[in-house]
Structures are given as C-alpha cells and as structure tokens.
Design a protein around this motif. Structure first.
Motif, PDB file in Angstrom:
ATOM      1  N   LEU A 111      19.610  18.830  58.972  1.00 24.91           N
ATOM      2  CA  LEU A 111      18.543  18.326  58.107  1.00 24.91           C
ATOM      3  C   LEU A 111      17.752  19.467  57.488  1.00 24.91           C
ATOM      4  N   SER A 112      17.592  20.553  58.245  1.00 27.19           N
ATOM      5  CA  SER A 112      16.940  21.744  57.695  1.00 27.19           C
ATOM      6  C   SER A 112      17.994  22.831  57.591  1.00 27.19           C
ATOM      7  N   SER A 113      17.853  23.681  56.585  1.00 32.76           N
ATOM      8  CA  SER A 113      18.865  24.715  56.382  1.00 32.76           C
ATOM      9  C   SER A 113      18.246  25.896  55.664  1.00 32.76           C
ATOM     10  N   ASP A 114      18.602  27.093  56.090  1.00 33.63           N
ATOM     11  CA  ASP A 114      18.124  28.264  55.362  1.00 33.63           C
ATOM     12  C   ASP A 114      19.112  28.598  54.247  1.00 33.63           C
ATOM     13  N   GLN A 115      18.780  29.621  53.480  1.00 37.55           N
ATOM     14  CA  GLN A 115      19.630  30.029  52.360  1.00 37.55           C
ATOM     15  C   GLN A 115      20.531  31.187  52.770  1.00 37.55           C
ATOM     16  N   ASP A 116      21.833  30.988  52.635  1.00 36.38           N
ATOM     17  CA  ASP A 116      22.829  32.063  52.746  1.00 36.38           C
ATOM     18  C   ASP A 116      23.641  31.979  51.460  1.00 36.38           C
ATOM     19  N   SER A 117      23.458  32.928  50.558  1.00 29.59           N
ATOM     20  CA  SER A 117      24.054  32.752  49.232  1.00 29.59           C
ATOM     21  C   SER A 117      24.441  34.082  48.595  1.00 29.59           C
ATOM     22  N   GLY A 118      25.245  33.983  47.557  1.00 35.07           N
ATOM     23  CA  GLY A 118      25.656  35.158  46.809  1.00 35.07           C
ATOM     24  C   GLY A 118      26.164  34.752  45.441  1.00 35.07           C
ATOM     25  N   ILE A 119      26.484  35.754  44.636  1.00 33.98           N
ATOM     26  CA  ILE A 119      26.999  35.496  43.288  1.00 33.98           C
ATOM     27  C   ILE A 119      28.128  36.473  42.986  1.00 33.98           C
ATOM     28  N   ILE A 120      29.149  35.972  42.308  1.00 31.36           N
ATOM     29  CA  ILE A 120      30.159  36.837  41.699  1.00 31.36           C
ATOM     30  C   ILE A 120      30.186  36.493  40.215  1.00 31.36           C
TER      31      ILE A 120
ATOM     32  N   LEU B  59      27.832  29.684  48.515  1.00 34.18           N
ATOM     33  CA  LEU B  59      27.131  29.406  49.764  1.00 34.18           C
ATOM     34  C   LEU B  59      27.940  29.979  50.915  1.00 34.18           C
ATOM     35  N   PHE B  60      27.244  30.550  51.892  1.00 28.67           N
ATOM     36  CA  PHE B  60      27.882  31.066  53.096  1.00 28.67           C
ATOM     37  C   PHE B  60      27.359  30.273  54.298  1.00 28.67           C
ATOM     38  N   GLY B  61      27.793  30.667  55.488  1.00 28.22           N
ATOM     39  CA  GLY B  61      27.273  30.042  56.696  1.00 28.22           C
ATOM     40  C   GLY B  61      27.553  28.558  56.755  1.00 28.22           C
ATOM     41  N   SER B  62      26.613  27.796  57.313  1.00 21.25           N
ATOM     42  CA  SER B  62      26.821  26.351  57.455  1.00 21.25           C
ATOM     43  C   SER B  62      26.922  25.666  56.104  1.00 21.25           C
ATOM     44  N   GLY B  63      26.262  26.228  55.078  1.00 29.07           N
ATOM     45  CA  GLY B  63      26.390  25.662  53.730  1.00 29.07           C
ATOM     46  C   GLY B  63      27.794  25.817  53.193  1.00 29.07           C
ATOM     47  N   GLY B  64      28.392  26.973  53.425  1.00 27.71           N
ATOM     48  CA  GLY B  64      29.768  27.198  53.006  1.00 27.71           C
ATOM     49  C   GLY B  64      30.746  26.302  53.738  1.00 27.71           C
ATOM     50  N   ARG B  65      30.418  25.987  54.992  1.00 22.29           N
ATOM     51  CA  ARG B  65      31.303  25.146  55.806  1.00 22.29           C
ATOM     52  C   ARG B  65      30.994  23.654  55.665  1.00 22.29           C
ATOM     53  N   LYS B  66      29.986  23.303  54.871  1.00 24.51           N
ATOM     54  CA  LYS B  66      29.548  21.905  54.723  1.00 24.51           C
ATOM     55  C   LYS B  66      29.117  21.330  56.062  1.00 24.51           C
ATOM     56  N   GLU B  67      28.366  22.122  56.815  1.00 29.37           N
ATOM     57  CA  GLU B  67      27.930  21.708  58.147  1.00 29.37           C
ATOM     58  C   GLU B  67      26.424  21.913  58.333  1.00 29.37           C
ATOM     59  N   GLN B  68      25.669  21.776  57.253  1.00 25.22           N
ATOM     60  CA  GLN B  68      24.224  21.950  57.337  1.00 25.22           C
ATOM     61  C   GLN B  68      23.575  20.789  58.079  1.00 25.22           C
TER      62      GLN B  68
END
Length: 311
Positions: free
Chosen positions: A51-60, A40-49
């Motif tokens: 009530l609504s949140s979009d998807q910022d994601s990736g895979i390794i 997760l990137f963005g607010s999801g990566g920072r644990k700061e989402q």
C-alpha cells in the motif's frame, strides 16, 4: 488484490510523469528532446508494491550527438519534477538514491552501456547490487525499445561474465529465512519491534532473490517473482510440484506484506516490513512456518544449482 494495487501504482506514476512533462512545456522547456523510457526498480519493477511504496527509478534516453549537455539537463530537470510530484502524493525517495533525478540513474544509451560494462569489469559488492537492481527493472512509461536494449546489454554481459554469477549468489544468500533450526519463528528481540517478524527481509526478500537468481541464469526477462516462477517451470527448470509449493508460499507472503505496520512520518506513509506475531492467527502462523520452510528449501536448491554450474 496485488495486481490491482500495482496497476493503480503504475497509473499514478504515469500520470505524475505526464503532468511533469506538461509543466516543463509550460515553463518554456519544450517537450522531451529525444525518446526515453522511465524505469521502475525494486518492488515497483517486480509489480510487488504494498500500500505504501518508496521511489526506485531511473531513465534511459536516446543518444543526442552534439546536444549531450542540453539533453541531459532537460531530463534531469524533468526527473526532478517527477520525483518531487511523487513525494507530494506519498511516494518517499529511495534512501539509497536510486532515483531518476540522480545523474547516476539518468543516462543516455551510450552512458548506460559504459556503466554496465564498468560494473561487470569490477564486480565489487556495490556493483553487483546495482546489477541486481537492473535485473528487476521495468518500463512504466515511454519507449519500450530503449528499455529492451538496456536489458539486452545486461543479459549478454551477465552470461559472458561467469564470475558475476558467483558474486550474485553471494549477495542473494545474505538474507536468511526467519525460521530456526527447530522450525520456530525468529522474532525481533529488542526495541520497539520486539515480538515482531521481519516479513520483508526474513521471508519475502529471500524468495525474491532466489527466484531472480534462477531467472538471470536462464535469461528470463520477466520481472515479477510469480511470472519468473511460471517461466522457470515452462523451461523445465522448476518441477511443477516445487513451483506450486513456492508459488503458494510466495502468495501468502505477499498477503502478509500488506499487513505490515503502517507508519505516518513527515506526512508520508511508510512501512518497515515487520508484523507483530500477535496479529497472526494460529492458522496463519502455521502457514507462515510452512512458507518459510519452502523458502529455505528454495535457497538451498538455488545455491547448489548456481555453484554447481560454476565449478
């Protein structure tokens, strides 16, 4: 409340990934062919989402010598299902296409090494923006060791390329705090948001960016802004008094972000990060002004610190 909310987001996302893996197996595509980490990137990566949140994601995922094309095809299809499943339950895709089903963000270890190397060699504006996105990355599902390897590559290269820090600070300072010269709040003047305060980009993001910049310089791996503050204080890079002031301000801004306007568009909940000033009591307005002053002080301190080390 913020911690509980983000734990809920994490649980929902993990469940969507598990269901997508199961669906791949039911379709006869088997299980993941090699270990992988879902990021997760963005607010999801920072644990700061909010009530609504979009998807910022990736895979390794781990290299698969001799099976590269088949393995990549599997993960792109898996990620396509994950992204679609999350859209169905209310997580809109990132408008900038920073998504796990985008081949640019679904890569093997070797591919990620090459991509990071390219961004560091050619620190154009977009490359620097992507590097800052990686700085906030967090593993929400899968192989933590792969994720740590990606972060190791990021920090080793960052510290070996001083020019990158200069480019990063330029990016970090582009969002200004929404407080005027005389301490007045700067409100939206026109359109449907007239009278509103841009809490996201005029208050929250400037603090996020500044603390992230300090964390990168200090090789701090934590991703949440509050955790980064605590670590900076432990390392003696933030005075206790300043850390407490910034932390208080940031917690208040997180509360305000939960109050930002909710909109229902095409069946998906979203918010624009703006809050009409009429929703703030006098006490909240005063606290916002105080928080913005702390944010402005932080921005100045970070710019002075980074540029001083580069000169």
């Amino acid at each position: 409340m913020n911690n509980e909310l983000n734990e809920t987001h994490d649980a929902v996302i993990r469940r969507a990934i598990e269901l997508s893996e199961n669906e791949m197996a039911r379709q006869g595509r088997g299980s993941p062919p090699v270990p992988y980490a879902y990021l997760l990137f963005g607010s999801g990566g920072r644990k700061e989402q909010t009530l609504s949140s979009d998807q910022d994601s990736g895979i390794i995922y781990m290299d698969a010598v001799g099976r590269e094309e088949n393995v990549k095809a599997y993960f792109l299809e898996l990620c396509k299902q994950i992204v679609q499943n999350l859209i169905k339950i209310g997580y809109p895709p990132c408008e900038g296409k920073v998504l796990s089903d985008n081949p640019d963000w679904c890569q093997s270890v070797t591919e990620w090494e090459a991509k990071l190397d390219g961004w560091f060699r050619e620190p154009a504006w977009e490359a620097v923006r992507y590097l800052l996105i990686i700085a906030d990355a967090r593993c929400v599902y899968g192989d933590e060791a792969l994720f740590r390897h990606l972060k190791d590559m990021f920090y080793i290269d960052t510290l070996n390329h001083p020019v990158i820090l200069k480019r990063m600070i330029e990016n970090t300072m582009r969002h200004k705090v929404l407080v005027g010269v005389f301490g007045q709040l700067l409100k939206e003047r026109y359109g449907e948001d007239a009278g509103s305060l841009d809490i996201k980009y005029g208050a929250y993001i400037p603090m996020v960016n500044s603390i992230r910049m300090m964390a990168i310089q200090a090789n701090i791996r934590e991703t949440s802004t509050l955790d980064r503050m605590r670590k900076l204080e432990e390392l003696g890079l933030l005075q206790m008094e300043d850390k407490e002031s910034y932390e208080q301000a940031f917690r208040f801004l997180l509360r305000l972000r939960l109050m930002t306007t909710e909109q229902y568009e095409d069946g998906i909940y979203a918010n624009n990060g703006k809050l009409h000033s009429s929703k703030l009591s006098k006490e909240m307005t005063d606290e916002l002004k105080s928080s913005l002053k702390a944010g402005k002080k932080l921005q100045r301190a970070v710019y002075k610190q980074v540029m001083g080390k580069l000169m």
